[in-house]
Scaffold this motif. Structure first.
Motif, short mmCIF file in Angstrom:
data_model
loop_
_atom_site.label_atom_id
_atom_site.label_comp_id
_atom_site.label_asym_id
_atom_site.label_seq_id
_atom_site.Cartn_x
_atom_site.Cartn_y
_atom_site.Cartn_z
N ASP A 85 0.96 -1.29 0.03
CA ASP A 85 0.08 0.16 0.15
C ASP A 85 1.06 1.15 0.13
N ASN A 86 1.24 1.71 -1.18
CA ASN A 86 0.75 1.28 -2.46
C ASN A 86 2.21 1.41 -3.49
N GLU A 131 -3.57 8.73 1.64
CA GLU A 131 -4.07 8.10 3.08
C GLU A 131 -4.80 9.36 4.05
N ASP A 136 -4.73 -0.02 -6.50
CA ASP A 136 -4.48 0.21 -5.04
C ASP A 136 -4.98 -1.11 -4.22
ZN LIG Z 1 -3.69 2.63 -0.48
#
Ligand SMILES: [Zn+2]
Length: 514
Positions: free
Chosen positions: A320-321, A355, A391
Motif C-alpha cells: 500500500d501502495n 491516506e 491500489d
Molecule cells: Zn492505498
C-alpha cells in the motif's frame, strides 16, 4: 439490395475489426513478452520501498520516492515529468527514534511505533516512568484522572483478547467468488455523508491528553503476532497543537502490561521516542509524466493511470501502495520498450496525500478537470478518456470493476480476452471504494480500479509494520503490469473515448460521497 449492402458493410467492418485485432494481438504479445522477460517491476519496488523508506505525505521519504520516480520516468523518455504541487497540505513528520522496553518486573523490549504527527517523550533522553491505567468509558469518568497524568505513561484499559488464527493469512479469489462478482447487479449509489463527524470518545480522549500532557501514551491496534497497524495520531495542519508522544504496541505487549498493572504488580518502562515535524514546505505533491500522443486529431485526448505514492510510516508501504505505483511505472516502461507511438497522450500520476483523504487526486481533478461541488467543467474534462488505478496490494489482476459503467463492459471484455489464461477475465458492475479513481468518478470521468487477489492485504500488510518489500509477489506484479499496459494501449488507440456514465449532480460544498 438492401440486404446485400448490409452484408457487404458487415463484411468490410468485420475485415477491419479482424485486421485491427490481428495487429493488436501481435503488439499485446510483444508487451506480454517484455513484461515477463525484461521486467523491472521489482527493481522499481525496491527503490520505492527499501531505498526511499516510509513515504508518509510531506515526509522526506515521500520526496525521496517522488524524486526518484520522476527521474526514472524521465530517463525512459517521458515528457513533462514534474513533481506538481496540488495545494496546501500541512506539516511533514517522521520518526527519528523509538525505543520502548519494560524494565520492571523484568527486562523485555517491546514492539512499538509512534503514531504519525505525534510528539516526542520529554527531555531528549531515555526516561523511566510508571504507568497509569485509565478505566473510563465517558468524559465524566475520564475527569477522575484530571491532573494525574502529567509526565506519566498512560494506557486505556482494553477489552481485547487474542485468538489464534485458524485461517490462512493469504488468499486468492475462487472461481465461485469471481462468478458472483461478475453476476452482481448495479449497486445503488452510496449514501452521501457530511464531513462533520460525530464527537467520539476517542477525540474526547485526545483533547484530554493535549491538556494533561502525559509523557507517553501507549495505544493498541488490531493485529497479532507482532503485527501492528499504525496510522495518524496527531494533526498535520500547520498551527495545530502538538499531540503527546503516542506509540502503538503489539497486542501481546499491550495486554501483558495491562494484566500486570491491573494486578497491582509494579511495572516500569524505559522509553525514548523522538519525532520530527517539517514545516518549511506545507504543500502536497503528485508525480506526473507523459508520453505525448501522435495522432493530430486525438493527441489532445488523454489516457491516465496512477496509484498513490504516499504510505503510512510503520513500514515501507510495499503493498500500500508501492505495488500499485511499481505496476503503473512498469506498464509505462513496457509501452516505451515496445516503441509504442500512442494516438492519444498517456499520462501517469503518482498521488500524494491519499491516506489522509485522497487529497492529491481530488485536488488534481478540482484544479484541472472539474469541481464536484459545483460540477463546473473545465475544457480538459472532455479530454480524459479514462483513468485506471491500482491500489489493492500485491495480488495479480483478476478483472476490472466497472464502477457502475455498464457501457464499458463490452470494451473491457474484449481487452481482457488475451489475459484469460493468466486469470484475469472477470468484469463486475460493482464499485470499489477508498482510493483515487473515485476522484475522477465523482466528476463523471470514467475511473476504474482493477480486481486484485487479496493475498495478505487486510490480514497482515495494509497500514501495518509488515508492509515490506518481502510481502510483494513478483509474478503477480508482472502479470498486473502487462494487463495495465494493454489497457493503456487499447485506450490510447481506440477510435472513440471510453463511454461515460451520466454526469453526476453538483454535490454542494462540504459534502462528499467517498
Ligand atoms: Zn492505498
Amino acid at each position: 439490395m438492401k440486404k446485400l449492402l448490409l452484408i457487404t458493410a458487415c463484411q468490410i467492418s468485420l475485415t477491419l475489426l479482424f485486421a485491427q485485432k490481428e495487429g493488436d494481438e501481435a503488439i499485446i504479445n510483444k508487451m506480454k513478452d517484455e513484461g515477463q522477460k525484461n521486467s523491472q517491476v521489482m527493481d522499481i519496488a525496491f527503490y520505492l520501498t527499501d531505498v526511499s523508506g516510509p513515504r508518509l505525505t510531506a515526509s522526506p521519504g515521500f520526496m525521496n520516492a517522488a524524486t526518484w520516480a520522476k527521474n526514472k520516468l524521465q530517463s525512459w523518455g517521458l515528457k513533462n515529468a514534474a513533481i506538481e504541487p496540488w495545494g496546501d497540505f500541512g506539516r511533514g513528520w517522521q520518526q527519528e527514534r523509538c525505543y520502548v522496553a519494560m524494565i520492571k518486573p523484568y527486562y523485555v523490549p517491546l514492539v512499538a511505533q509512534p503514531k504519525a504527527w505525534t510528539g516526542s517523550t520529554p527531555g531528549n533522553k531515555i526516561m523511566n516512568a510508571g504507568i497509569v491505567l485509565i478505566r473510563a468509558k465517558d468524559s465524566a469518568e475520564l475527569m477522575q484522572y484530571s491532573g494525574k497524568l502529567k509526565d506519566k505513561i498512560v494506557m486505556v484499559f482494553s477489552n481485547d483478547t487474542l485468538k489464534p488464527g485458524f485461517k490462512a493469512d493469504a488468499n486468492r479469489y475462487t472461481d465461485e467468488g469471481l462468478e458472483k462478482m461478475a453476476k452482481a447487479e448495479t449497486q445503488k449509489p452510496g449514501v452521501m455523508r457530511t464531513i462533520q463527524g460525530r464527537r467520539t470518545f476517542g477525540s474526547t480522549l485526545n483533547n484530554f491528553y493535549l491538556q494533561e500532557k502525559p509523557a507517553l501514551i501507549l495505544s493498541t491496534s488490531r493485529g497479532n503476532e507482532g503485527t501492528i497497524f499504525v496510522q495518524g495520531g496527531g494533526q498535520f495542519t500547520k498551527d495545530a497543537p502538538e499531540a503527546p508522544a503516542n506509540v502503538v504496541l503489539s497486542s501481546d505487549d499491550y495486554l501483558r502490561i495491562q494484566r500486570l498493572v491491573a494486578a497491582g504488580i509494579p511495572v516500569e518502562l524505559e522509553t525514548e521516542v523522538k519525532t520530527k515535524f517539517f514545516d518549511k514546505d506545507l504543500k502536497g505533491y503528485n508525480v506526473i509524466a507523459e508520453i505525448p500522443g501522435t495522432d493530430p486529431k486525438l493527441k489532445d485526448e488523454v489516457v491516465m493511470i496512477g496509484g498513490h505514492l504516499d504510505s503510512w510510516h510503520g513500514a515501507t508501504g510495499a503493498t500500500d501502495n508501492a505495488a500499485g505505483c511499481s505496476v503503473m511505472m512498469e506498464a509505462i516502461r513496457i509501452l516505451k520498450a515496445t516503441n509504442f507511438q500512442p494516438r492519444r497522450t498517456i499520462r501517469i500520476v503518482l498521488w500524494g496525500g491519499e491516506e489522509q483523504g485522497l487529497f492529491g487526486s481530488r485536488n488534481y481533478v478540482k484544479m484541472h478537470l472539474a469541481d464536484p461541488a459545483t460540477m463546473q467543467l473545465q475544457p480538459a474534462h472532455q479530454k480524459i478518456s479514462a483513468y485506471y488505478n491500482l491500489d489493492n496490494g500485491t495480488g495479480k489482476i483478476r478483472g476490472v470493476y466497472l464502477q457502475g459503467n455498464e457501457k464499458a463492459r463490452p470494451v473491457f471484455t474484449q481487452w481482457l480476452a488475451p489475459f484469460k489464461e493468466v486469470g484475469a477475465s472477470t468484469i463486475t458492475i460493482s464499485n470499489t471504494g477508498g482510493t483515487d479513481h473515485l476522484s475522477f468518478d465523482a466528476v463523471g470521468i470514467p475511473g476504474f480500479q482493477f480486481i486484485q487477489d487479496e493475498i495478505e492485504y487486510d490480514t497482515r500488510t495494509h497500514h501495518s509494520n509488515m508492509d515490506t518489500y518481502d510481502h510483494l509477489i513478483p509474478d503477480d506484479l508482472k502479470q498486473a503490469a502487462t494487463i495495465v499496459a494493454a489497457f493503456v494501449y487499447n485506450t490510447a488507440q481506440r477510435d472513440e473515448m471510453i463511454p461515460r456514465k451520466e454526469l453526476p449532480k453538483a454535490r454542494g460544498e462540504g459534502v462528499r460521497g467517498f
